[in-house]
Design a protein around this motif. Structure first.
Motif, PDB file in Angstrom:
ATOM      1  N   GLN A  61       0.864  -1.181   0.000  1.00 51.91           N
ATOM      2  CA  GLN A  61       0.000   0.000   0.000  1.00 51.91           C
ATOM      3  C   GLN A  61       0.902   1.233   0.000  1.00 51.91           C
ATOM      4  O   GLN A  61       1.083   1.890   1.023  1.00 51.91           O
ATOM      5  CB  GLN A  61      -0.930  -0.013   1.214  1.00 51.91           C
ATOM      6  CG  GLN A  61      -1.860  -1.209   1.271  1.00 51.91           C
ATOM      7  CD  GLN A  61      -2.810  -1.252   0.081  1.00 51.91           C
ATOM      8  OE1 GLN A  61      -3.411  -0.246  -0.306  1.00 51.91           O
ATOM      9  NE2 GLN A  61      -2.944  -2.434  -0.521  1.00 51.91           N
ATOM     10  N   ALA A  62       1.475   1.521  -1.163  1.00 54.04           N
ATOM     11  CA  ALA A  62       2.488   2.573  -1.261  1.00 54.04           C
ATOM     12  C   ALA A  62       1.943   3.941  -0.873  1.00 54.04           C
ATOM     13  O   ALA A  62       2.673   4.770  -0.312  1.00 54.04           O
ATOM     14  CB  ALA A  62       3.059   2.623  -2.675  1.00 54.04           C
ATOM     15  N   TYR A  63       0.657   4.196  -1.148  1.00 54.97           N
ATOM     16  CA  TYR A  63       0.103   5.516  -0.847  1.00 54.97           C
ATOM     17  C   TYR A  63       0.121   5.795   0.651  1.00 54.97           C
ATOM     18  O   TYR A  63       0.257   6.953   1.089  1.00 54.97           O
ATOM     19  CB  TYR A  63      -1.321   5.628  -1.407  1.00 54.97           C
ATOM     20  CG  TYR A  63      -2.376   4.919  -0.601  1.00 54.97           C
ATOM     21  CD1 TYR A  63      -3.113   5.598   0.370  1.00 54.97           C
ATOM     22  CD2 TYR A  63      -2.637   3.564  -0.793  1.00 54.97           C
ATOM     23  CE1 TYR A  63      -4.081   4.950   1.121  1.00 54.97           C
ATOM     24  CE2 TYR A  63      -3.593   2.912  -0.059  1.00 54.97           C
ATOM     25  CZ  TYR A  63      -4.319   3.601   0.904  1.00 54.97           C
ATOM     26  OH  TYR A  63      -5.274   2.958   1.647  1.00 54.97           O
ATOM     27  N   GLN A  64      -0.040   4.737   1.475  1.00 61.08           N
ATOM     28  CA  GLN A  64      -0.010   4.929   2.920  1.00 61.08           C
ATOM     29  C   GLN A  64       1.373   5.387   3.384  1.00 61.08           C
ATOM     30  O   GLN A  64       1.500   6.312   4.196  1.00 61.08           O
ATOM     31  CB  GLN A  64      -0.391   3.620   3.622  1.00 61.08           C
ATOM     32  CG  GLN A  64      -1.808   3.152   3.344  1.00 61.08           C
ATOM     33  CD  GLN A  64      -2.124   1.834   4.031  1.00 61.08           C
ATOM     34  OE1 GLN A  64      -1.271   1.214   4.672  1.00 61.08           O
ATOM     35  NE2 GLN A  64      -3.369   1.375   3.895  1.00 61.08           N
ATOM     36  N   VAL A  65       2.408   4.749   2.866  1.00 60.85           N
ATOM     37  CA  VAL A  65       3.784   5.128   3.219  1.00 60.85           C
ATOM     38  C   VAL A  65       4.108   6.503   2.644  1.00 60.85           C
ATOM     39  O   VAL A  65       4.764   7.328   3.296  1.00 60.85           O
ATOM     40  CB  VAL A  65       4.783   4.072   2.697  1.00 60.85           C
ATOM     41  CG1 VAL A  65       6.199   4.409   3.151  1.00 60.85           C
ATOM     42  CG2 VAL A  65       4.397   2.685   3.161  1.00 60.85           C
ATOM     43  N   PHE A  66       3.638   6.764   1.433  1.00 56.22           N
ATOM     44  CA  PHE A  66       3.878   8.046   0.781  1.00 56.22           C
ATOM     45  C   PHE A  66       3.317   9.204   1.619  1.00 56.22           C
ATOM     46  O   PHE A  66       3.995  10.208   1.847  1.00 56.22           O
ATOM     47  CB  PHE A  66       3.223   8.026  -0.605  1.00 56.22           C
ATOM     48  CG  PHE A  66       3.407   9.284  -1.395  1.00 56.22           C
ATOM     49  CD1 PHE A  66       4.528   9.477  -2.187  1.00 56.22           C
ATOM     50  CD2 PHE A  66       2.458  10.298  -1.351  1.00 56.22           C
ATOM     51  CE1 PHE A  66       4.688  10.645  -2.919  1.00 56.22           C
ATOM     52  CE2 PHE A  66       2.614  11.456  -2.068  1.00 56.22           C
ATOM     53  CZ  PHE A  66       3.741  11.626  -2.858  1.00 56.22           C
ATOM     54  N   LEU A  67       2.087   9.041   2.105  1.00 49.74           N
ATOM     55  CA  LEU A  67       1.437  10.123   2.856  1.00 49.74           C
ATOM     56  C   LEU A  67       2.015  10.272   4.265  1.00 49.74           C
ATOM     57  O   LEU A  67       2.229  11.399   4.735  1.00 49.74           O
ATOM     58  CB  LEU A  67      -0.066   9.878   2.931  1.00 49.74           C
ATOM     59  CG  LEU A  67      -0.839   9.978   1.608  1.00 49.74           C
ATOM     60  CD1 LEU A  67      -2.293   9.581   1.803  1.00 49.74           C
ATOM     61  CD2 LEU A  67      -0.748  11.398   1.044  1.00 49.74           C
ATOM     62  N   SER A  68       2.270   9.147   4.942  1.00 44.38           N
ATOM     63  CA  SER A  68       2.712   9.221   6.336  1.00 44.38           C
ATOM     64  C   SER A  68       4.206   9.499   6.460  1.00 44.38           C
ATOM     65  O   SER A  68       4.619  10.427   7.168  1.00 44.38           O
ATOM     66  CB  SER A  68       2.361   7.917   7.066  1.00 44.38           C
ATOM     67  OG  SER A  68       2.950   6.800   6.414  1.00 44.38           O
ATOM     68  N   HIS A  69       5.026   8.701   5.752  1.00 52.49           N
ATOM     69  CA  HIS A  69       6.474   8.832   5.888  1.00 52.49           C
ATOM     70  C   HIS A  69       7.051   9.920   4.989  1.00 52.49           C
ATOM     71  O   HIS A  69       8.095  10.493   5.296  1.00 52.49           O
ATOM     72  CB  HIS A  69       7.144   7.493   5.571  1.00 52.49           C
ATOM     73  CG  HIS A  69       8.506   7.368   6.171  1.00 52.49           C
ATOM     74  ND1 HIS A  69       9.325   6.280   5.952  1.00 52.49           N
ATOM     75  CD2 HIS A  69       9.217   8.192   6.985  1.00 52.49           C
ATOM     76  CE1 HIS A  69      10.446   6.437   6.612  1.00 52.49           C
ATOM     77  NE2 HIS A  69      10.418   7.579   7.245  1.00 52.49           N
ATOM     78  N   GLY A  70       6.390  10.207   3.868  1.00 49.68           N
ATOM     79  CA  GLY A  70       6.891  11.221   2.949  1.00 49.68           C
ATOM     80  C   GLY A  70       6.350  12.603   3.244  1.00 49.68           C
ATOM     81  O   GLY A  70       7.099  13.526   3.595  1.00 49.68           O
ATOM     82  N   VAL A  71       5.034  12.764   3.149  1.00 48.50           N
ATOM     83  CA  VAL A  71       4.422  14.093   3.261  1.00 48.50           C
ATOM     84  C   VAL A  71       4.323  14.561   4.714  1.00 48.50           C
ATOM     85  O   VAL A  71       4.827  15.625   5.082  1.00 48.50           O
ATOM     86  CB  VAL A  71       3.025  14.097   2.603  1.00 48.50           C
ATOM     87  CG1 VAL A  71       2.355  15.454   2.787  1.00 48.50           C
ATOM     88  CG2 VAL A  71       3.130  13.748   1.124  1.00 48.50           C
TER      89      VAL A  71
END
Length: 463
Positions: A143-153
């Motif tokens: 679930q890349a979007y979850q990592v993208f939003l939490s760890h990235g943004v």
């Protein structure tokens, strides 16, 4: 990855010198000779209170930029376990987003610091960082979007609220020893890059990824609580926010500033690539997993003295006199050591030496910009430079990931050559900035040019 140290880090990172502008403005409105004015104009440059602020700032960078320096360990885990269906380029974009927010949002948080100091941003940044890591611990597989939003943004925005005020507040307490204070503070981010990846690598096999990240989050919470209690301003604050002066593109009319900005873009384009990919490269070369997982920690450990010592030396000999040799050595290491390295010893040597010399990028860039900028425009000039650095950091490691579309000999060679060439180009551009800023070198160049175009005398011309 480093420090950004990353680079570091701030980089975003409104330099501590901007505080002097506020001090001058405040002093002009206070009666001459009054105790209040003398307090504003006096800079402690040491003492218990000043060094306590350095401690709090170093812990803030340990928790913020230190986590950015740890992303290489996350990158390896994401590619192998959590996000196996995602490309290397997409996964590296998550780490690049952290660096982008660190620098880009920092140009705006600098204005908030000028108005209200650290009372708002440090606590809010603490809450956001800890909360975002808790969310990372709950991310599901592929679930890349979850990592993208939490760890990235989200995490990227949180560290931007921490990093900038922690560095900027040093200008309230230091002037002559500012480069040393900044070096000690940014050394905190390198220390985080040593301790946190080892902690993460040791915890994952024992308690799993989720609880490993939660434990790291609690460690950061403890550090940031100390930062909230120790980081404080000393000079009067403006009390109002103006984002119109956050960026000053007029600085690009100065050739030194324009060249330094372009050189910073090139250097930071490739700066974080070794930090993101050294562990993956070691695994590809068959280095023992017990050694490969410590390479990032080794790189960040040797990064610590390169954050502190260059600042001390730069206070005496000038920032570019240290920056350019460090960048040149990094270029040599990339092409002369990393490219031909095929065994454990050469890979460890590269990690240690690159970490040792690359730390100067983060600590000395703001110092040089401060030396060529008017005091009243320093914050905005740094804002413009760090917007350039933010863009370079955002696209640098994803570019490397695209070059490493397939993990094999050819693609790794392309990645390393690209990183080395762009580092050489950045070093040359920074050297050109040094030439433009040196009156003696400019005079020598003019003399050489005049000799080349000198018209021969009549006596020298044959009839």
């Amino acid at each position: 990855m480093s420090s950004l140290d990353v680079h570091d880090e701030k980089q975003n990172f409104e330099d501590a010198s901007r505080a002097e502008t506020i001090a001058v403005t405040a002093a002009s409105s206070i009666a001459e000779g009054s105790p209040a004015r003398q307090e504003v104009e006096h800079v402690p440059d040491g003492g218990k209170e000043a060094w306590t602020v350095v401690l709090g700032a170093a812990l803030a960078l340990f928790a913020s930029a230190g986590m950015v320096n740890t992303y290489g360990a996350f990158q390896d885990y994401y590619e192998a376990t959590l996000l196996p269906s995602s490309s290397s380029s997409a996964i590296s974009l998550i780490g690049s987003l952290q660096i982008f927010f660190l620098y880009f949002v920092g140009t705006l948080t600098g204005r908030v610091f000028d108005a209200y100091g650290t009372k708002i941003m440090i606590p809010v940044g603490t809450i956001i960082c800890v909360f975002s890591l808790m969310m990372v611990s709950l991310c599901q597989k592929d679930q890349a979007y979850q990592v993208f939003l939490s760890h990235g943004v989200l995490f990227g925005f949180g560290i931007a609220l921490l990093f900038n005020p922690a560095v900027s507040v040093l200008g309230h307490w230091f002037r002559k020893r500012r480069a040393l204070a900044i070096g000690l503070t940014t050394g905190g981010s390198a220390s985080g890059g040593v301790i946190l990846p080892i902690l993460l690598e040791r915890l994952i096999p024992v308690v799993g990824f989720g609880w490993a990240v939660r434990i790291v989050a609690f460690v950061l919470l403890g550090c940031l609580i100390v930062s909230c209690l120790t980081i404080r301003t000393r000079l009067p604050l403006s009390g109002h926010i103006s984002f119109r002066t956050a960026i000053d593109f007029g600085g690009f009319k100065d050739p030194r500033y324009a060249l330094a900005s372009f050189g910073a873009f090139l250097l930071f384009y490739g700066f974080f690539i070794p930090y993101f990919y050294i562990q993956i490269y070691a695994n590809f070369r068959g280095v023992s997993p017990h050694i490969a997982k410590y390479l990032l920690a080794i790189m960040n450990a040797t990064n610590i003295p390169s954050r502190i010592l260059p600042g001390y030396i730069a206070d005496r000999f000038g920032s570019l006199s240290v920056f350019i040799p460090a960048a040149a050595i990094c270029s040599i290491l990339l092409l002369g050591l990393w490219l031909p390295s095929h065994n454990t010893a050469s890979i460890i040597a590269f990690a240690a030496l690159y970490g040792l010399f690359s730390g100067a990028f983060v600590s000395l860039l703001p110092t040089y910009i401060a030396s060529i900028s008017p005091r009243e425009k320093l914050g905005a000039r740094l804002g413009s430079v760090y917007m350039v650095v933010a863009v370079a950091s955002l696209i640098g490691t994803p570019t490397a990931g695209a070059l490493l579309d397939v993990t094999d000999e050819k693609h790794f060679r392309n990645l390393i050559v690209f990183c080395g060439v762009i580092s050489v180009a950045g070093t040359v551009v920074m050297a050109m900035a040094g030439v433009m800023g040196s009156a003696s070198l400019r005079k020598r160049l003019r003399r050489l040019c005049r000799r080349d175009v000198q018209v021969p005398r009549k006596a020298d011309v044959e009839p």
